[in-house]
Each structure stands twice: as C-alpha cells, then as structure tokens.
Design an enzyme around this catalytic site. Sequence first.
Site, PDB file in Angstrom:
ATOM      1  CB  CYS A 226      -0.864  -0.006   1.246  1.00  0.00           C
ATOM      2  SG  CYS A 226       0.141   0.046   2.749  1.00  0.00           S
ATOM      3  CG  HIS A 288       2.905  -0.771  12.479  1.00  0.00           C
ATOM      4  ND1 HIS A 288       4.145  -1.331  12.275  1.00  0.00           N
ATOM      5  CD2 HIS A 288       2.063  -1.408  11.659  1.00  0.00           C
ATOM      6  CE1 HIS A 288       4.046  -2.277  11.369  1.00  0.00           C
ATOM      7  NE2 HIS A 288       2.799  -2.352  10.981  1.00  0.00           N
ATOM      8  CB  CYS A 310       0.771   4.877   7.590  1.00  0.00           C
ATOM      9  SG  CYS A 310      -0.460   5.121   6.286  1.00  0.00           S
ATOM     10  CG  HIS A 338      -1.237  -4.152  15.745  1.00  0.00           C
ATOM     11  ND1 HIS A 338      -0.945  -2.901  15.246  1.00  0.00           N
ATOM     12  CD2 HIS A 338      -0.967  -5.029  14.751  1.00  0.00           C
ATOM     13  CE1 HIS A 338      -0.520  -3.023  13.994  1.00  0.00           C
ATOM     14  NE2 HIS A 338      -0.526  -4.314  13.669  1.00  0.00           N
ATOM     15  CD  GLU A 340      -3.157   1.272  13.261  1.00  0.00           C
ATOM     16  OE1 GLU A 340      -2.797   0.503  12.343  1.00  0.00           O
ATOM     17  OE2 GLU A 340      -4.286   1.801  13.299  1.00  0.00           O
ATOM     18  CB  THR A 378      -5.434   1.602   9.817  1.00  0.00           C
ATOM     19  OG1 THR A 378      -4.233   0.906  10.147  1.00  0.00           O
ATOM     20  CG2 THR A 378      -5.393   3.018  10.331  1.00  0.00           C
ATOM     21  CB  SER A 437      -2.967  -6.490  11.738  1.00  0.00           C
ATOM     22  OG  SER A 437      -4.351  -6.379  11.898  1.00  0.00           O
ATOM     23  CG  ASN A 438      -2.496  -5.804   5.778  1.00  0.00           C
ATOM     24  OD1 ASN A 438      -2.586  -6.350   4.691  1.00  0.00           O
ATOM     25  ND2 ASN A 438      -1.337  -5.366   6.244  1.00  0.00           N
ATOM     26  CB  SER A 480       3.369  -5.360   5.266  1.00  0.00           C
ATOM     27  OG  SER A 480       2.646  -6.474   5.738  1.00  0.00           O
TER      28      SER A 480
HETATM   29  S1  SF4 Z   1      -2.285  -0.642   5.638  1.00  0.00           S
HETATM   30 FE1  SF4 Z   1      -1.346   0.659   7.212  1.00  0.00          FE
HETATM   31  S2  SF4 Z   1       0.421   1.546   6.162  1.00  0.00           S
HETATM   32 FE2  SF4 Z   1      -0.946   0.799   4.571  1.00  0.00          FE
HETATM   33  S3  SF4 Z   1      -2.218   2.539   4.006  1.00  0.00           S
HETATM   34 FE3  SF4 Z   1      -3.313   1.355   5.558  1.00  0.00          FE
HETATM   35  S4  SF4 Z   1      -2.773   2.348   7.465  1.00  0.00           S
HETATM   36 FE4  SF4 Z   1      -1.274   3.008   5.964  1.00  0.00          FE
END
Ligand code: SF4
Length: 521
Positions: A226, A288, A310, A338, A340, A378, A437-438, A480
């Site tokens: 991202c 983070h 970010c 976490h 963040e 996020t 996490s994502n 990531s």
């Molecule tokens: S995943 Fe995390 S680093 Fe990427 S755009 Fe979203 S908040 Fe920002």
Amino acid sequence: MTETIPQSRTEAAADQIEDTAPASAKPGLLVLSPLRLEANAVRRGLTQPTSHVRRTGMGTARAKKSAGKRTPHPFGAMVVMGTAAGLSDDLSPGDLVVATEVSDGETTVALPGADLLAAELRRAGLTARAGRLVTVQKLVKSSERVRLAADGYLAADMETAALLGAAGGRPVAVIRAVSDTGFGPGMIRGGIAALRSLRKAAPVAEKWAAACRERTVLLAGPRSFCAGVERAIEIVERALEMRGAPVYVRKQIVHNTRVVSDLEQRGAVFVDELDEVPDGATVVFSAHGVSPAVRDDASGRGLSVIDATCPLVSKVHAEARRFAREGYTVALIGHAGHEEVEGTLGEAPSSTVLVQTAEDVARLSVEDPSKIAYLMQTTLAIDEAADVAGALRDKFPQMRAPGSDDICYATTNRQAAVRAVAEEAGLVLVAGSANSSNSVRLVERSERAGTPAHLIDGATDIDLAWLADVSVVGLTAGASAPPAVVSEIIAALSGLGTVTVTERVTTTESVQFGLPREVRR
Ligand code: SF4
C-alpha cells in the site's frame, strides 16, 4: 507393490521389466532410478499403488536409451531419484539435493518447483537443499569437483539430464541423495546414508506428484504494498543513502520478514526500544506509529528522528487527541498488543479504552455515556469491526464516530479483492507475515467466504497437501508483502504443472503519500 529384483538382471534390461504398478492404475508417480540399489530404496518408501519405479541403468548412454522408451504405465508426474556426488563443502552424505536446474554442460533445463519440494522434504525431517545439478559423463575426480562447485553446482550425477525427456511434458522433479563428497573410506557409509534418505524421500515425492496438475491462479487486485508501506520503506532506503549505515528503526518498519531482512542487509538495524539506539544516532519510527511517550523519549535522548508513521495512522492519532481534548471517552476498536493500537492508546491514555469484541462492549461502563466516541485500528476486518461499532452504537446511542473511516483504503480494498477470488477458488494463498494484521485478516476473510486459506511468507511455506485436489488457487498479498513474493509463488506453482494466471481486479488504487522533509532531496 515391491517386486524382488533378480540380481542377475542387467541394468540395460531393467527398464523393461521393473515397473511395479498395474497398467490399469490411474496416473500416479513415475520414479526413474538409475541403479538397482537406488530403485529398491525408493520402492521401500513408496506408499501409493499408483506409484511405480523404473530402473534406467547407470551412465548417460543407458539413461538416454531408457528415456526414449515408452513406459507401459500411465503417470501424471515424474521424479528422477538416485544418488549423487556432493560438490558443496556444506553437504554431507545423506543430504538431499532437489534440482532447480539440470545441466549437461551444453543444455540447461530449469525446474521451477524445486524450492517447494525441498521445503516439503525438510518438513518431513530430511536435510534438503534446492540447487543446481550437473550431469557428467564420467565419475568426477577431485579437481573436477572443485571446478563444478566453483560454477555453482551443488551436486553431480551421470544420468539426470538424459532422463528428463522421459517426462513427456509432464511435471518433473529431481531428488538426488549425496552419497559421497569425495573419494575416501567413508564412501560406503555415505552410500548407505544416501539410500536411507531416498527411501524416506519417496513418500514426499508421492505428495509432490499428488499436488501436480494444471491450474488457474486467480490473482486478487489490488494486493501487496500500500502507499503507507511503500513510503515507510522508501524512508529507510533514503535515510541509508543520505546518512549512511547504520540507521536504527524502532520495531519492524512494516510487518514483513522479507522487507525487514532486505533492509537489514543494507544497513538498517531494527530495535525493540529506543534504549538500544546509541546517543545521537538516526532512528526511524515504523509505519504503525508511536505514542507521544516514545517521541518524548527520543527527543530527550537527542536522537535524530525520521517519522515513517503512515499518514492514515497519524489521522487516527489526531482524532484520539481531538476527542480526548473535547472531554470524550474514546473506545478504540482494535487488537491488544498491536503496535498501532499501543501508539493510539498512548495519545490519550486516561481517556481511551480498548474494545476488541462485542463482549467487551457489554462490559464497558463510562462516566458520561453521552460523551463517548469510537475509533478503529486501520487494519481490522471490516465486518467484524462493524459488529463491534454496532454494539457500541446500540449501547451508547449518542456515540460519536470518526470523521472518516479509520479502516484504511488499502485494508478495505484488499479484503474486497480476496473475497472476490475466494468465491471462485478452492484454496487461497495469502502472502504475508504472521504478525501482519492486514494479512491475517485476508486469511480470515477468505475463510468466512467458505474457502480455506493459508498465510505464507513465501513459496516454501506451501504445504503440498493443500494443493492436492485444487485446480483454482486464489492468490493475494497483504499490504506489507512485496510484489516479488507473488511472482515467486506463481513460479513455484508452475513447477507442478501449467499455470494460467488470471487477475480479478475489484478496484484500482492511486494513493500516494509525500515523504518527510528529512529524506526529501
Ligand atoms: S495498511 Fe497501514 S500503512 Fe498501509 S495505508 Fe493502511 S494504514 Fe497506511
């Protein structure tokens, strides 16, 4: 299915008589083994009635002759299994070499699935490496071993290059067990160790064959990096260029082992806390974010800080500060521990409470129920976060919401994209690290759509059993995870049969973030 082989049979005649599976069996694994001892070792390890072993004879001439003959049994995949001379100093007798390519000095054949098979052999408890194999005409002497090793070959044999054509376009792999690493008294012991390894490798070769088939790979779009991750990595790269190594980074710059190890090799030093950073050094804060206490600590220490937080995380921090300033209790929806979440909690610790589930909401009591607001990590799963937010709204009807969605565009888009491929696929592979996490949310999103999914750092994490009955594989990568990992996975899958790659794009992204002034040129 093991056949006792009369010792008087010649190597040259063996290929006509030693296939061991009935002709009526459905296509399975064909193993080509040059020598009787090798073939017998493999046979002892095989477990499937559809597997069969063909002895091809020692040396290039016999191998060529054998490869030209039609096998009487149908097969879906072929493995060449035998012993070899180890060329690399760090190989020991009994170690397995899975060929990434096979050369006869003139022609080189690439075998792209070697890393998958080598990893599977390691998971079975064997010592296995993927690397280059050379087929030579004669037994290699010491001086020749040194030259071949210098050319980057791991092992040498006398047959494989001539045998590959017998696969007839089907998936093919090569497993060679190191029997000797030079001439000497240990050769017999080494030969026994090699035969033992071949026997243990046989069921793994069957597992590999069961995973072989033509497949479609459905690529989720968008996937991988991202804008926040690209920015954070570029900040470290530029800091290294402009200030020289070492550049210290508090925590992992982004949650991905490949990214971290690549930057480490270029001079970045990752630390858990600031007390590991020498006075006056440059330190980068990760994507983070950090709490104000960490910023104060860095400033008190005189560290030169470059902030790679970010901007979308910074936005949540700003909201936390604003709500706290206005006298609100902030319910932060997120995962405990976490980075963040720790950073956001640190913005207004006495006004912020973490809620992870609807049960947490049921237990929540606040001083003034008319002055409560919520924020989100996020990278949450959209539907789960919505459930918790809904429970908060039910309990506190005057609940204030953030000005705009806290779950970022990249998280939202990747979850929608993985759902689209999960609906069509029999399996979803998510490239990403376990602490991302994502990436973990993408696995969960696929599973909620009813499709099994696995998180993998790279191709070698793929368990071949996952692929056994799967002809459509969904593939995505967390925000990531580098795009190169996706290419690596597709290349590895292509070693198991023809792969057709199709992309399912649910949206396109054009978000970009500017760099902090410290690294602008
Ligand atoms: S995943 Fe995390 S680093 Fe990427 S755009 Fe979203 S908040 Fe920002």
